[in-house]
Design a protein around this motif. Structure first.
Motif, PDB file in Angstrom:
ATOM      1  N   THR A   4       0.843  -1.190   0.000  1.00 11.01           N
ATOM      2  CA  THR A   4       0.000   0.000   0.000  1.00 11.01           C
ATOM      3  C   THR A   4       0.879   1.241   0.000  1.00 11.01           C
ATOM      4  O   THR A   4       1.672   1.451   0.925  1.00 11.01           O
ATOM      5  CB  THR A   4      -0.919   0.019   1.236  1.00 11.01           C
ATOM      6  OG1 THR A   4      -1.772  -1.129   1.214  1.00 11.01           O
ATOM      7  CG2 THR A   4      -1.780   1.282   1.243  1.00 11.01           C
ATOM      8  N   ASN A   5       0.756   2.044  -1.043  1.00  4.60           N
ATOM      9  CA  ASN A   5       1.483   3.310  -1.109  1.00  4.60           C
ATOM     10  C   ASN A   5       0.717   4.373  -0.336  1.00  4.60           C
ATOM     11  O   ASN A   5      -0.479   4.582  -0.571  1.00  4.60           O
ATOM     12  CB  ASN A   5       1.661   3.754  -2.560  1.00  4.60           C
ATOM     13  CG  ASN A   5       2.612   2.855  -3.325  1.00  4.60           C
ATOM     14  OD1 ASN A   5       3.525   2.264  -2.742  1.00  4.60           O
ATOM     15  ND2 ASN A   5       2.407   2.738  -4.622  1.00  4.60           N
ATOM     16  N   ALA A  32       3.584  -1.804   3.503  1.00  3.25           N
ATOM     17  CA  ALA A  32       3.211  -0.406   3.305  1.00  3.25           C
ATOM     18  C   ALA A  32       4.467   0.421   3.077  1.00  3.25           C
ATOM     19  O   ALA A  32       5.554   0.084   3.556  1.00  3.25           O
ATOM     20  CB  ALA A  32       2.444   0.129   4.507  1.00  3.25           C
ATOM     21  N   SER A  33       4.292   1.516   2.349  1.00  2.00           N
ATOM     22  CA  SER A  33       5.406   2.416   2.071  1.00  2.00           C
ATOM     23  C   SER A  33       4.886   3.838   1.962  1.00  2.00           C
ATOM     24  O   SER A  33       3.916   4.093   1.241  1.00  2.00           O
ATOM     25  CB  SER A  33       6.097   2.014   0.763  1.00  2.00           C
ATOM     26  OG  SER A  33       7.100   2.953   0.405  1.00  2.00           O
ATOM     27  N   LEU A  86      -3.689   5.107   0.290  1.00  2.00           N
ATOM     28  CA  LEU A  86      -4.103   5.627   1.592  1.00  2.00           C
ATOM     29  C   LEU A  86      -3.484   7.001   1.790  1.00  2.00           C
ATOM     30  O   LEU A  86      -2.296   7.195   1.520  1.00  2.00           O
ATOM     31  CB  LEU A  86      -3.646   4.690   2.717  1.00  2.00           C
ATOM     32  CG  LEU A  86      -3.882   5.153   4.161  1.00  2.00           C
ATOM     33  CD1 LEU A  86      -5.376   5.270   4.459  1.00  2.00           C
ATOM     34  CD2 LEU A  86      -3.214   4.195   5.148  1.00  2.00           C
ATOM     35  N   ILE A  87      -4.307   7.953   2.254  1.00  2.00           N
ATOM     36  CA  ILE A  87      -3.817   9.283   2.609  1.00  2.00           C
ATOM     37  C   ILE A  87      -3.965   9.467   4.113  1.00  2.00           C
ATOM     38  O   ILE A  87      -5.017   9.167   4.691  1.00  2.00           O
ATOM     39  CB  ILE A  87      -4.595  10.392   1.872  1.00  2.00           C
ATOM     40  CG1 ILE A  87      -4.359  10.307   0.365  1.00  2.00           C
ATOM     41  CG2 ILE A  87      -4.188  11.772   2.388  1.00  2.00           C
ATOM     42  CD1 ILE A  87      -5.138  11.342  -0.430  1.00  2.00           C
ATOM     43  N   LEU A  88      -2.910   9.975   4.743  1.00  2.00           N
ATOM     44  CA  LEU A  88      -2.938  10.274   6.169  1.00  2.00           C
ATOM     45  C   LEU A  88      -2.826  11.780   6.373  1.00  2.00           C
ATOM     46  O   LEU A  88      -1.945  12.424   5.796  1.00  2.00           O
ATOM     47  CB  LEU A  88      -1.771   9.581   6.884  1.00  2.00           C
ATOM     48  CG  LEU A  88      -1.657   8.070   6.703  1.00  2.00           C
ATOM     49  CD1 LEU A  88      -0.428   7.549   7.435  1.00  2.00           C
ATOM     50  CD2 LEU A  88      -2.917   7.364   7.184  1.00  2.00           C
ATOM     51  N   LEU A  89      -3.723  12.320   7.183  1.00  2.00           N
ATOM     52  CA  LEU A  89      -3.632  13.717   7.593  1.00  2.00           C
ATOM     53  C   LEU A  89      -2.959  13.729   8.959  1.00  2.00           C
ATOM     54  O   LEU A  89      -3.555  13.349   9.961  1.00  2.00           O
ATOM     55  CB  LEU A  89      -5.023  14.356   7.660  1.00  2.00           C
ATOM     56  CG  LEU A  89      -5.910  14.202   6.413  1.00  2.00           C
ATOM     57  CD1 LEU A  89      -7.217  14.964   6.608  1.00  2.00           C
ATOM     58  CD2 LEU A  89      -5.194  14.658   5.156  1.00  2.00           C
ATOM     59  N   ALA A  90      -1.695  14.133   8.978  1.00  3.30           N
ATOM     60  CA  ALA A  90      -0.891  14.077  10.202  1.00  3.30           C
ATOM     61  C   ALA A  90      -0.516  15.497  10.607  1.00  3.30           C
ATOM     62  O   ALA A  90       0.548  16.001  10.251  1.00  3.30           O
ATOM     63  CB  ALA A  90       0.359  13.219   9.983  1.00  3.30           C
ATOM     64  N   LEU A 187      -4.109  -1.614  10.666  1.00  8.15           N
ATOM     65  CA  LEU A 187      -5.404  -2.257  10.459  1.00  8.15           C
ATOM     66  C   LEU A 187      -5.936  -1.992   9.052  1.00  8.15           C
ATOM     67  O   LEU A 187      -6.486  -2.888   8.401  1.00  8.15           O
ATOM     68  CB  LEU A 187      -6.403  -1.765  11.506  1.00  8.15           C
ATOM     69  CG  LEU A 187      -6.143  -2.218  12.946  1.00  8.15           C
ATOM     70  CD1 LEU A 187      -7.032  -1.443  13.911  1.00  8.15           C
ATOM     71  CD2 LEU A 187      -6.365  -3.716  13.099  1.00  8.15           C
ATOM     72  N   PHE A 188      -5.763  -0.759   8.569  1.00  8.96           N
ATOM     73  CA  PHE A 188      -6.223  -0.426   7.219  1.00  8.96           C
ATOM     74  C   PHE A 188      -5.451  -1.227   6.176  1.00  8.96           C
ATOM     75  O   PHE A 188      -6.042  -1.846   5.279  1.00  8.96           O
ATOM     76  CB  PHE A 188      -6.058   1.072   6.959  1.00  8.96           C
ATOM     77  CG  PHE A 188      -6.509   1.495   5.589  1.00  8.96           C
ATOM     78  CD1 PHE A 188      -7.790   1.974   5.382  1.00  8.96           C
ATOM     79  CD2 PHE A 188      -5.656   1.405   4.489  1.00  8.96           C
ATOM     80  CE1 PHE A 188      -8.217   2.348   4.107  1.00  8.96           C
ATOM     81  CE2 PHE A 188      -6.068   1.773   3.218  1.00  8.96           C
ATOM     82  CZ  PHE A 188      -7.355   2.246   3.030  1.00  8.96           C
TER      83      PHE A 188
END
Length: 204
Positions: A4-5, A32-33, A86-90, A187-188
């Motif tokens: 998963t990028n 994941a990366s 997947l996009i993460l808002l950090a 988990l995602f």
């Protein structure tokens, strides 16, 4: 093996970004990366953190675009190069609009330093402290069309101590953010999250 990028959007120091990087590198988050990190603020430490790990970074300056849709179109243009899953808002301090959200609906997670639905929006630690709550914490949730209202994945509760200040409370909440955000990502990535209405079921 499917990888998963991940793209991470940031606006500040990037401590949650670092927590995700560390958990990917030590194998806690498998398959994941993080392939790209984007910021709406130039010269921030989060971009340096990403560069230290060989991750591509982009500063997309919102003031150079006539409106939010144009700004988010540029972000989309960059993301399309990386096959993002997947996009993460950090610590990303902008409300995501439909231009960016719709292509990644149910593929965008946010970390919030309060126990939602209490104290959404900005300065949530101060809101909690000023209200005199006895417990606070943090929440990882899917992003939806409103601010901090998406389906909740994980929450962590901490007590508010008698001698806490706004700063000490925020610091203790941040420690828990660094634990539950990587767990939600794991988990995602492993396909263990199922959205059912407004609830998230965690699959075994």
């Amino acid at each position: 093996m499917h990888i998963t990028n991940i793209a991470v959007l940031v606006s500040g120091r990037g401590s949650n970004l670092q927590a995700i990087i560390d958990n990917i590198e030590n194998g806690t988050i498998p398959n994941a990366s993080i392939t790209v990190v984007l910021s709406d603020v130039g010269g921030i430490y989060a971009l340096e953190r990403a560069q230290n790990h060989g991750i591509d970074t982009f500063f997309v300056n919102p003031v150079q675009y006539e409106d939010k849709a144009s700004y988010e179109s540029e972000i989309l243009r960059i993301l399309e190069k990386y096959n993002i899953g997947l996009i993460l808002l950090a610590g990303y301090m902008r409300v995501v609009g439909p231009m960016l959200l719709n292509p990644y609906r149910n593929k965008m997670l946010n970390i919030h330093p309060a126990l939602l639905p209490s104290f959404p929006g900005l300065h949530s630690q101060k809101q909690a402290f000023d209200h005199g709550v006895k417990v606070s914490g943090c929440t990882v949730h899917f992003v939806d069309d409103s601010v901090d209202t998406g389906p909740i994945i994980i929450q962590k509760c901490i007590p508010v101590l008698e001698d806490d200040t706004e700063e000490t409370l925020a610091a203790r909440i941040l420690e828990q953010e660094h634990k539950i955000f990587p767990e939600a990502v794991r988990l995602f990535v492993q396909g263990q999250l199922r959205i059912e209405g407004h609830k998230v079921r965690i699959l075994e």
